[in-house]
Motif scaffolding. Structure first.
Motif, short mmCIF file in Angstrom:
data_model
loop_
_atom_site.label_atom_id
_atom_site.label_comp_id
_atom_site.label_asym_id
_atom_site.label_seq_id
_atom_site.Cartn_x
_atom_site.Cartn_y
_atom_site.Cartn_z
N LYS A 1 38.56 49.62 -8.21
CA LYS A 1 38.37 49.54 -9.66
C LYS A 1 39.72 49.56 -10.39
O LYS A 1 39.88 48.88 -11.42
N ASP B 1 36.06 45.53 -9.84
CA ASP B 1 34.67 45.61 -10.27
C ASP B 1 34.23 44.32 -10.97
O ASP B 1 33.04 44.14 -11.26
N GLY C 1 36.53 53.06 -3.60
CA GLY C 1 35.94 52.57 -4.84
C GLY C 1 36.88 52.71 -6.02
O GLY C 1 37.02 51.80 -6.84
N ALA C 2 37.55 53.86 -6.10
CA ALA C 2 38.49 54.08 -7.21
C ALA C 2 39.67 53.15 -7.13
O ALA C 2 40.14 52.63 -8.15
N LEU D 1 29.96 48.46 -2.99
CA LEU D 1 29.78 49.78 -3.60
C LEU D 1 28.30 50.16 -3.70
O LEU D 1 27.95 51.33 -3.58
N THR E 1 32.47 56.69 -4.33
CA THR E 1 32.68 57.34 -5.63
C THR E 1 32.93 58.84 -5.48
O THR E 1 32.75 59.59 -6.44
#
Length: 637
Positions: free
Chosen positions: A263, A268, A259-260, A277, A611
């Motif tokens: 992004k 996103d 996820g990081a 996500l 996350t």
């Protein structure tokens, strides 16, 4: 001041000529190079090319390329619906030869051109030349799609236009395609057009969570982030995945979570990434999109041949799962075929003599196209007197022979099974261990995950990437690690043949509250292979997969693992059809990371691994209960 303005006016009208004015000036003596409309001289071409914007029922028009052999008369149509650029797929060479322009992805000139088919390739909604909005896998009409259109209606509307506007055709249409194009070949089976006479989904994406592109049993396929970025950020794949790390292992390790990393790349902004996500578990969002689950309530009305690759690095779940779903419907069985070959993803459309260093002693791709696919298509699209292939035709690796059968073995092995038992001292045998066999332990450290190929790990699609053949890469690098538990049989004195999906029953403990389990079934070659010395001692994966521990009891409802308490982990591995030859050994490897193919499990239970913060990633000691662990598979011929 007036003089300056006058001079500027003169310069503007004389010193810098306006070409639009000159072009319309009849007294201009300059002859320009480019005609308003250039006509290509196609007299020497063996086909006619048309580009049509075909209207759908909601008014959206889809860009469609049609190649018609000049000799076509009463010819059938082969349709492919794709997000991968119809213009490019039908322009593989600067040539007037239909066979040449189709030399590339998702085209088989030896089937299409030699079979006399009209070739149609269409951009799906929102990609390349087509109007509308793109959705990665647009849900079928229902709870997630309340509009009047989906891939099945777009196929229906396209076929309706084709059969009424191509006088060279016989009004019969087949749909065919690899990967996403295999997925659209399956969606065409829902409420099919009457002119659709055959479907060939090849390596189709069927269930993106259970075992195809995006997840495998809950573990996210981190290497697919680049695909999502390239495919979903723009209509024409204008934006390309970027990285400041040559080695993806370091890129994803430094980025902490999938996820990081997404992004950090601006993903996103992409709707599909946001959905991933938001839906890490197998909830209704995934279930209502899974083609096999949706088709459980359908009846197959179109003859369908599913094509599966034994070493499919992208979609090794879909074809087999869809096959078993349809096979349960007695009325559908007569219309169901399956072809299985020793290929990677889409390898059946190319030379299939070898995959990486593994040789098959014949062109298995050519055999499939000539002896299985071509007669199947011809029977339903041209002449019903042409004999059909067997309902199941599968290549048996190890012995390197084609086999036929009326059906695949049932998914769960009850009779005529081979059970591989873990034994003490890292042994493996066909007989269960006697007495207490003990525990084999290893430490899984998220800071040093097991790579799925040797470093550097090059981004899929980039030069020197091992992506296309990673499933046949040598596993000795993994077996030499202390965080991989290895169990090996004695040298075989007789052949052991297996077929079907290996069923894993693993009993294990962990000192933490979450964790992954990777299980690999491996053929260990003799120390010396005289006719191919580089294969001496080679460790070839026959079948392998991953299970995220939080989903051991329910894929929909994750649950923490109780530390130091034995838990049972069960999963089905991808289809195997293999003989372990005398002189070889059988190996099972068990590990808790497969990186960066799959995202790291922090091994500390968090609500959403996408996350997970850096401090959640902690080492854990894994204990494999030998007596409570085995792998069962159907015994082959």
């Amino acid at each position: 001041m007036k003089k300056k303005l006058f001079l500027l006016a003169v310069l503007a009208t004389t010193a810098f000529p306006v070409y639009a004015q000159q072009a319309s000036d009849a007294n201009n003596s300059i002859q320009y190079d480019m005609p308003k409309n250039f006509t290509v001289n196609t007299d020497s071409f063996d086909f006619i090319r048309k580009e049509i914007m075909i209207p759908m029922r909601d008014g959206v028009k889809l860009h469609t390329v049609i190649l018609i052999p000049k000799t076509a008369h009463n010819a059938p149509i082969l349709l492919t619906r794709t997000p991968y650029n119809a213009d490019h797929m039908t322009s593989q060479a600067e040539s007037g030869s239909m066979a040449s322009v189709l030399q590339g992805y998702d085209n088989m000139p030896d089937v299409i051109k030699e079979g006399g088919y009209i070739r149609v390739v269409q951009d799906v909604r929102g990609k390349y030349g087509s109007e509308g909005q793109y959705i990665m896998n647009k849900p079928m009409r229902g709870p997630l799609n309340t509009s009047q259109t989906d891939h099945s209606t777009d196929t229906w509307d396209t076929i309706e236009w084709l059969v009424h506007n191509l006088p060279q055709s016989n009004g019969k249409v087949g749909i065919i395609g690899v990967s996403y194009d295999g997925y659209t070949s399956i969606t065409a089976l829902f409420h099919p057009h009457p002119a659709l006479k055959v479907s060939v989904p090849m390596n189709p994406m069927v269930d993106g969570w259970m075992g195809d592109d995006w997840f495998h049993h809950g573990a996210f396929r981190e290497e697919m982030l680049s695909y999502i970025y390239n495919q979903d950020a723009s209509q024409k794949n204008t934006f390309k995945w970027w990285t400041n790390s040559f080695d993806n292992y370091q890129l994803f390790l430094n980025g902490v979570s999938a996820g990081a990393i997404g992004k950090a790349h601006g993903m996103d902004q992409i709707g599909f990434f946001r959905q991933i996500l938001a839906h890490p578990a197998y909830d209704s969002w995934w279930q209502t999109q899974a083609m096999d689950r949706l088709f459980a309530d359908q009846k197959l009305t179109v003859p369908t041949m599913l094509v599966h690759s034994l070493w499919d690095q992208e979609d090794n779940y879909g074809a087999i799962s869809f096959y078993y779903t349809v096979q349960k419907q007695a009325a559908s069985n007569p219309l169901l075929w399956l072809a299985v070959g020793p290929w990677n993803h889409g390898g059946e459309i190319k030379d299939g003599s070898a995959l990486g260093p593994v040789k098959f002693h014949s062109d298995t791709g050519l055999y499939f196209r000539k002896n299985i696919l071509a007669p199947f298509l011809a029977h339903y699209l041209k002449d019903s007197s042409i004999p059909l292939p067997a309902h199941v035709t599968a290549f048996h690796t190890g012995t390197n022979e084609w086999e036929t059968a009326p059906a695949l073995p049932k998914q769960d092995c009850i009779t005529n099974c081979v059970t591989l038992h873990l034994l003490a001292h890292h042994g493996l045998g066909l007989d269960a261990p006697k007495g207490e066999a003990g525990v084999v332990s290893y430490v899984s450290d998220p800071e040093h995950p097991v790579p799925y190929v040797k470093q550097p790990v090059i981004t899929r699609g980039a030069p020197n990437s091992e992506w296309d053949g990673w499933l046949v890469t040598d596993q000795r690098a993994a077996s030499s690690r202390t965080d991989v538990a290895t169990f090996t049989s004695d040298v075989l004195t007789k052949a052991v043949s297996v077929t079907g999906q290996p069923q894993v029953h693993l009993t294990a403990t962990t000192t933490s509250t979450d964790g992954d389990f990777v299980v690999k079934l491996i053929d260990v070659y003799p120390d010396e292979v005289p006719d191919q010395r580089e294969m001496g001692g080679y460790q070839l994966m026959v079948s392998a997969d991953i299970l995220r521990g939080r989903y051991r009891e329910s894929f929909e409802h994750p649950k923490p693992i109780t530390p130091n308490v034995p838990q049972v982990y069960q999963m089905a591995l991808p289809l195997a059809n293999h003989t372990f030859l005398p002189g070889h050994r059988i190996m099972i490897q068990i590990q808790s990371s497969w990186f960066p193919l799959y995202d790291r499990n922090p091994q500390t239970y968090v609500d959403n691994i996408f996350t997970a913060p850096p401090e959640a990633y902690k080492p854990a000691t894994i204990g494999i209960d030998i007596a409570g662990s085995w792998l069962t598979i159907h015994q082959g011929k």
